[in-house]
Scaffold this motif. Structure first.
Motif, PDB file in Angstrom:
ATOM      1  N   ALA A  46       0.840  -1.206   0.000  1.00 23.67           N
ATOM      2  CA  ALA A  46       0.000   0.000   0.000  1.00 23.67           C
ATOM      3  C   ALA A  46       0.873   1.254   0.000  1.00 23.67           C
ATOM      4  O   ALA A  46       0.608   2.209  -0.744  1.00 23.67           O
ATOM      5  CB  ALA A  46      -0.936  -0.013   1.211  1.00 23.67           C
ATOM      6  N   LEU A  47       1.927   1.241   0.801  1.00 21.61           N
ATOM      7  CA  LEU A  47       2.810   2.407   0.836  1.00 21.61           C
ATOM      8  C   LEU A  47       3.519   2.569  -0.508  1.00 21.61           C
ATOM      9  O   LEU A  47       3.690   3.685  -1.011  1.00 21.61           O
ATOM     10  CB  LEU A  47       3.834   2.248   1.973  1.00 21.61           C
ATOM     11  CG  LEU A  47       4.663   3.493   2.259  1.00 21.61           C
ATOM     12  CD1 LEU A  47       3.780   4.646   2.728  1.00 21.61           C
ATOM     13  CD2 LEU A  47       5.729   3.214   3.311  1.00 21.61           C
ATOM     14  N   LYS A  50       1.297   4.219  -2.986  1.00 23.61           N
ATOM     15  CA  LYS A  50       1.212   5.670  -2.780  1.00 23.61           C
ATOM     16  C   LYS A  50       2.470   6.350  -3.343  1.00 23.61           C
ATOM     17  O   LYS A  50       2.366   7.380  -4.005  1.00 23.61           O
ATOM     18  CB  LYS A  50       1.064   5.963  -1.280  1.00 23.61           C
ATOM     19  CG  LYS A  50       0.850   7.426  -0.973  1.00 23.61           C
ATOM     20  CD  LYS A  50       0.363   7.632   0.447  1.00 23.61           C
ATOM     21  CE  LYS A  50       0.291   9.097   0.815  1.00 23.61           C
ATOM     22  NZ  LYS A  50      -0.183   9.293   2.180  1.00 23.61           N
ATOM     23  N   ARG A  53       2.174   6.442  -7.068  1.00 26.93           N
ATOM     24  CA  ARG A  53       1.173   7.431  -7.507  1.00 26.93           C
ATOM     25  C   ARG A  53       1.709   8.850  -7.357  1.00 26.93           C
ATOM     26  O   ARG A  53       1.424   9.708  -8.161  1.00 26.93           O
ATOM     27  CB  ARG A  53      -0.106   7.273  -6.670  1.00 26.93           C
ATOM     28  CG  ARG A  53      -0.951   6.092  -7.124  1.00 26.93           C
ATOM     29  CD  ARG A  53      -2.165   5.937  -6.230  1.00 26.93           C
ATOM     30  NE  ARG A  53      -3.058   4.893  -6.711  1.00 26.93           N
ATOM     31  CZ  ARG A  53      -4.113   4.455  -6.023  1.00 26.93           C
ATOM     32  NH1 ARG A  53      -4.411   4.973  -4.839  1.00 26.93           N
ATOM     33  NH2 ARG A  53      -4.882   3.512  -6.523  1.00 26.93           N
ATOM     34  N   GLU A  54       2.486   9.063  -6.297  1.00 27.86           N
ATOM     35  CA  GLU A  54       3.012  10.424  -6.067  1.00 27.86           C
ATOM     36  C   GLU A  54       4.359  10.633  -6.768  1.00 27.86           C
ATOM     37  O   GLU A  54       5.014  11.636  -6.563  1.00 27.86           O
ATOM     38  CB  GLU A  54       3.127  10.683  -4.552  1.00 27.86           C
ATOM     39  CG  GLU A  54       1.768  10.647  -3.901  1.00 27.86           C
ATOM     40  CD  GLU A  54       1.725  11.202  -2.486  1.00 27.86           C
ATOM     41  OE1 GLU A  54       2.762  11.710  -1.999  1.00 27.86           O
ATOM     42  OE2 GLU A  54       0.644  11.117  -1.879  1.00 27.86           O
ATOM     43  N   LEU A  67       6.832   9.909   4.056  1.00 22.27           N
ATOM     44  CA  LEU A  67       5.588   9.386   3.477  1.00 22.27           C
ATOM     45  C   LEU A  67       4.985   8.322   4.405  1.00 22.27           C
ATOM     46  O   LEU A  67       3.785   8.313   4.666  1.00 22.27           O
ATOM     47  CB  LEU A  67       5.884   8.777   2.097  1.00 22.27           C
ATOM     48  CG  LEU A  67       4.661   8.372   1.294  1.00 22.27           C
ATOM     49  CD1 LEU A  67       3.996   9.601   0.668  1.00 22.27           C
ATOM     50  CD2 LEU A  67       5.016   7.382   0.179  1.00 22.27           C
ATOM     51  N   THR A  71       1.176   8.426   6.386  1.00 27.88           N
ATOM     52  CA  THR A  71       0.228   7.549   5.684  1.00 27.88           C
ATOM     53  C   THR A  71      -0.519   6.676   6.680  1.00 27.88           C
ATOM     54  O   THR A  71       0.073   6.170   7.629  1.00 27.88           O
ATOM     55  CB  THR A  71       0.992   6.659   4.678  1.00 27.88           C
ATOM     56  OG1 THR A  71       1.652   7.516   3.750  1.00 27.88           O
ATOM     57  CG2 THR A  71       0.072   5.734   3.923  1.00 27.88           C
ATOM     58  N   ILE A  73      -2.492   3.227   6.968  1.00 23.09           N
ATOM     59  CA  ILE A  73      -2.829   1.974   6.270  1.00 23.09           C
ATOM     60  C   ILE A  73      -3.603   1.085   7.236  1.00 23.09           C
ATOM     61  O   ILE A  73      -3.183   0.891   8.376  1.00 23.09           O
ATOM     62  CB  ILE A  73      -1.550   1.250   5.802  1.00 23.09           C
ATOM     63  CG1 ILE A  73      -0.773   2.144   4.829  1.00 23.09           C
ATOM     64  CG2 ILE A  73      -1.888  -0.081   5.136  1.00 23.09           C
ATOM     65  CD1 ILE A  73       0.637   1.689   4.572  1.00 23.09           C
ATOM     66  N   LEU A  93      -5.889   2.578   2.144  1.00 23.66           N
ATOM     67  CA  LEU A  93      -4.773   3.527   2.113  1.00 23.66           C
ATOM     68  C   LEU A  93      -5.370   4.917   2.301  1.00 23.66           C
ATOM     69  O   LEU A  93      -6.143   5.371   1.451  1.00 23.66           O
ATOM     70  CB  LEU A  93      -4.054   3.405   0.761  1.00 23.66           C
ATOM     71  CG  LEU A  93      -2.957   4.403   0.429  1.00 23.66           C
ATOM     72  CD1 LEU A  93      -1.791   4.290   1.403  1.00 23.66           C
ATOM     73  CD2 LEU A  93      -2.469   4.191  -0.996  1.00 23.66           C
ATOM     74  N   ASP A  94      -5.030   5.549   3.415  1.00 23.57           N
ATOM     75  CA  ASP A  94      -5.598   6.864   3.759  1.00 23.57           C
ATOM     76  C   ASP A  94      -7.119   6.857   3.566  1.00 23.57           C
ATOM     77  O   ASP A  94      -7.697   7.769   2.952  1.00 23.57           O
ATOM     78  CB  ASP A  94      -4.943   7.973   2.915  1.00 23.57           C
ATOM     79  CG  ASP A  94      -3.453   8.096   3.242  1.00 23.57           C
ATOM     80  OD1 ASP A  94      -3.069   7.925   4.422  1.00 23.57           O
ATOM     81  OD2 ASP A  94      -2.658   8.333   2.316  1.00 23.57           O
ATOM     82  N   LYS A  96      -9.008   5.034   1.665  1.00 18.96           N
ATOM     83  CA  LYS A  96      -9.570   4.554   0.380  1.00 18.96           C
ATOM     84  C   LYS A  96      -9.152   3.117   0.131  1.00 18.96           C
ATOM     85  O   LYS A  96      -7.989   2.748   0.364  1.00 18.96           O
ATOM     86  CB  LYS A  96      -9.044   5.404  -0.781  1.00 18.96           C
ATOM     87  CG  LYS A  96      -9.454   6.844  -0.679  1.00 18.96           C
ATOM     88  CD  LYS A  96     -10.007   7.344  -2.042  1.00 18.96           C
ATOM     89  CE  LYS A  96     -10.718   8.668  -1.891  1.00 18.96           C
ATOM     90  NZ  LYS A  96      -9.827   9.767  -1.523  1.00 18.96           N
ATOM     91  N   VAL A  98      -7.748  -0.100  -1.496  1.00 18.64           N
ATOM     92  CA  VAL A  98      -6.758  -0.378  -2.559  1.00 18.64           C
ATOM     93  C   VAL A  98      -6.482  -1.887  -2.659  1.00 18.64           C
ATOM     94  O   VAL A  98      -5.442  -2.305  -3.158  1.00 18.64           O
ATOM     95  CB  VAL A  98      -5.422   0.381  -2.293  1.00 18.64           C
ATOM     96  CG1 VAL A  98      -5.596   1.885  -2.456  1.00 18.64           C
ATOM     97  CG2 VAL A  98      -4.849   0.049  -0.910  1.00 18.64           C
TER      98      VAL A  98
END
Ligand code: DC
Length: 246
Positions: A46-47, A50, A53-54, A67, A71, A73, A93-94, A96, A98
Motif C-alpha cells: 500500500a505504501l 502511494k 502514484r506520487e 511518506l 500515511t 494503512i 490507504l488513507d 480509500k 486499494v
C-alpha cells in the motif's frame, strides 16, 4: 469439580519468500482456529502504491520515511463475498480501498525496494505490532518471527522451489488477465528473493526456532492441517504450563 481449561490464544508467525503460499496458508489456518489473519506485505504494498502514484523515487529514503509517517494503512477482514472471491485482507490507504490495486507486479517490486529502508520498516513494524498485539493472530510476512513478533508461540518458515513459486504467481496473473510469461514471473520472483534476503535491515531469514515447512509438493489444505496440528500442540503446552504456574 474439574473446570474446562481455557485454551490460550497464540501468535502465529508465517514467513517465507514470494509465492511460497504464505497468504493462502495463513488465511486458512486463521479460519480453522478462529484467529485474526493479517498480511504484513499488504502494508508495504500500500505504501509502495502511494509512492508510485506520487512519483516519489524509490531511492529517496528521507521522503519515503516521511511518506510512511504521514500515511494511514488499515487492514480489515474481507466481507463474506470478498472472502468467497479469494480476497485476503481488505486494504485501506488513507481511508480509500486499494485491495486490488496493490496486487500488481509493479507494486510488488516497488514494495520490495521500499522495504529495504530502515525508517519505513520501523513505522510499519510498529503498526503491525499494534494490529496483532492482542494474540489469536496469524501474521504473514518476511520478518514476523524475527522482528515483529520474536516471541510468537509458533513460527513457520514456508519454502517451495522458485519454479513452483513462480508458477503459482503466474497462474494468479493469468486469472487476472495479465500477460506476463512464466519466464518473466520467474525472473521477478528471483529478483525479489535476492533483494528480500540480502537487504541489511530485517532480511528474510528463518528464525532459529521456526519450523521449516517445504510445501513444493503439498497443497494448501495439507499444509494448513500440519500447521493447525502444531498450533494445537502449542496451545496444550501453554495451557499445561499456565496450569502448573496457577
Ligand atoms: O508478501 P508480499 O509479496 O505481498 O510482500 C511484498 C514485499 O513487501 C516483499 O517483496 C518484501 C516486503 N515485505 C517485507 O519486507 N516484510 C514483510 N513483513 C512483508 C513484506
Amino acid at each position: 469439580m474439574r473446570t474446562a481449561t481455557k485454551m490460550p490464544k497464540l501468535t502465529i508467525a508465517i514467513d517465507g519468500p514470494a509465492g511460497s503460499g504464505k497468504s493462502s496458508l495463513a488465511k486458512r489456518v486463521a479460519q480453522i482456529l478462529g484467529y485474526l489473519y493479517l498480511d504484513s506485505g499488504a502494508m508495504y504494498r500500500a505504501l509502495a502504491l502511494k509512492a508510485l502514484r506520487e512519483k516519489i523515487a524509490l531511492d529517496n529514503f528521507l521522503t519515503l520515511d516521511e511518506l510512511a509517517r504521514d500515511t494511514h494503512i488499515e487492514l480489515k477482514p474481507p466481507t463474506p463475498e470478498q472472502e468467497a472471491a479469494g480476497s485476503k485482507n481488505c486494504v485501506f490507504l488513507d481511508g480509500k480501498e486499494v485491495t486490488q490495486a496493490i496486487r500488481t507486479a509493479e507494486v510488488a517490486q516497488a514494495a520490495s525496494r521500499l522495504a529495504t529502508i530502515a525508517g519505513v520498516r520501523e513505522i510499519l513494524v510498529a503498526e503491525q505490532q499494534r494490529a496483532g498485539g492482542g494474540g489469536g493472530v496469524v501474521m504473514e510476512g518476511r520478518d514476523i518471527g524475527t522482528v515483529v513478533f520474536p516471541r510468537a508461540e509458533l513460527k513457520i518458515f514456508l519454502e517451495a522451489s522458485p519454479e513452483v513459486r513462480a508458477e503459482r504467481r503466474w497462474k494468479e496473473h493469468q486469472e487476472k488477465g495479465e500477460t506476463m510469461t512464466l519466464a518473466q514471473v520467474l525472473e521477478e520472483v528471483r529478483e525479489r528473493d535476492r533483494r528480500d534476503r540480502e537487504r541489511k535491515v530485517s532480511p528474510l531469514v528463518r528464525a532459529a526456532d521456526a519450523v521449516l515447512v517445504d510445501n513444493t509438493a503439498m497443497d494448501v489444505e495439507e499444509t494448513a492441517r500440519l500447521v493447525v496440528m502444531l498450533a494445537r500442540e502449542r496451545e496444550k503446552e501453554l495451557a499445561r504450563t499456565a496450569g502448573r504456574e496457577a
